[in-house]
Motif scaffolding. Structure first.
Motif, PDB file in Angstrom:
ATOM      1  N   VAL A 164       0.889  -1.184  -0.025  1.00  0.00           N
ATOM      2  CA  VAL A 164      -0.102   0.051   0.075  1.00  0.00           C
ATOM      3  C   VAL A 164       0.796   1.146  -0.068  1.00  0.00           C
ATOM      4  CG1 VAL A 164      -1.603   1.384   1.547  1.00  0.00           C
ATOM      5  CG2 VAL A 164      -2.012  -1.119   1.054  1.00  0.00           C
ATOM      6  N   GLN A 165       1.815   1.326   0.764  1.00  0.00           N
ATOM      7  CA  GLN A 165       2.688   2.561   0.912  1.00  0.00           C
ATOM      8  C   GLN A 165       3.400   2.606  -0.542  1.00  0.00           C
ATOM      9  OE1 GLN A 165       5.387   0.988   4.268  1.00  0.00           O
ATOM     10  NE2 GLN A 165       4.367   2.812   5.346  1.00  0.00           N
ATOM     11  N   SER A 166       3.730   1.529  -1.168  1.00  0.00           N
ATOM     12  CA  SER A 166       4.561   1.898  -2.504  1.00  0.00           C
ATOM     13  C   SER A 166       3.547   2.172  -3.592  1.00  0.00           C
ATOM     14  CB  SER A 166       5.240   0.705  -2.729  1.00  0.00           C
ATOM     15  OG  SER A 166       4.390  -0.389  -3.280  1.00  0.00           O
ATOM     16  N   ILE A 167       2.428   1.933  -3.535  1.00  0.00           N
ATOM     17  CA  ILE A 167       1.535   2.010  -4.687  1.00  0.00           C
ATOM     18  C   ILE A 167       0.536   3.510  -4.609  1.00  0.00           C
ATOM     19  CG2 ILE A 167       1.467  -0.153  -5.487  1.00  0.00           C
ATOM     20  CD1 ILE A 167      -1.124  -0.618  -4.653  1.00  0.00           C
ATOM     21  N   ALA A 168       0.359   3.518  -3.350  1.00  0.00           N
ATOM     22  CA  ALA A 168      -0.842   4.628  -3.121  1.00  0.00           C
ATOM     23  C   ALA A 168      -0.488   5.863  -3.555  1.00  0.00           C
ATOM     24  CB  ALA A 168      -1.050   4.742  -1.643  1.00  0.00           C
ATOM     25  N   ALA A 169       0.730   6.428  -3.636  1.00  0.00           N
ATOM     26  CA  ALA A 169       0.999   7.755  -4.034  1.00  0.00           C
ATOM     27  C   ALA A 169       0.981   8.121  -5.466  1.00  0.00           C
ATOM     28  CB  ALA A 169       2.595   8.065  -3.802  1.00  0.00           C
TER      29      ALA A 169
END
Length: 63
Positions: free
Chosen positions: A46-51
């Protein structure tokens, strides 16, 4: 205050995470994972794709 991920055990013994905003509101919660390591991988995903994730508006979609 910045948001935070919380990792916790649910009533069935599975591991889940929730993302809380700075004001303490839960803004997202995960599926159940079999292990803490798997839940942590879910958080990292989630941290890697959310932005860069796009917002897709389906409110006017026809069935």
């Amino acid at each position: 205050m910045a948001g935070k991920f919380e990792v916790f055990g649910d009533a069935t013994g599975k591991i889940r995470w929730r993302l809380k905003a700075g004001n303490g509101e839960i803004v997202a919660q995960s599926q159940a994972y079999a292990s803490k390591a798997a839940a942590e991988k879910g958080i990292a995903s989630v941290q890697s794709i959310a932005a860069e994730a796009k917002v897709v508006d389906l409110t006017n979609a026809t069935n």
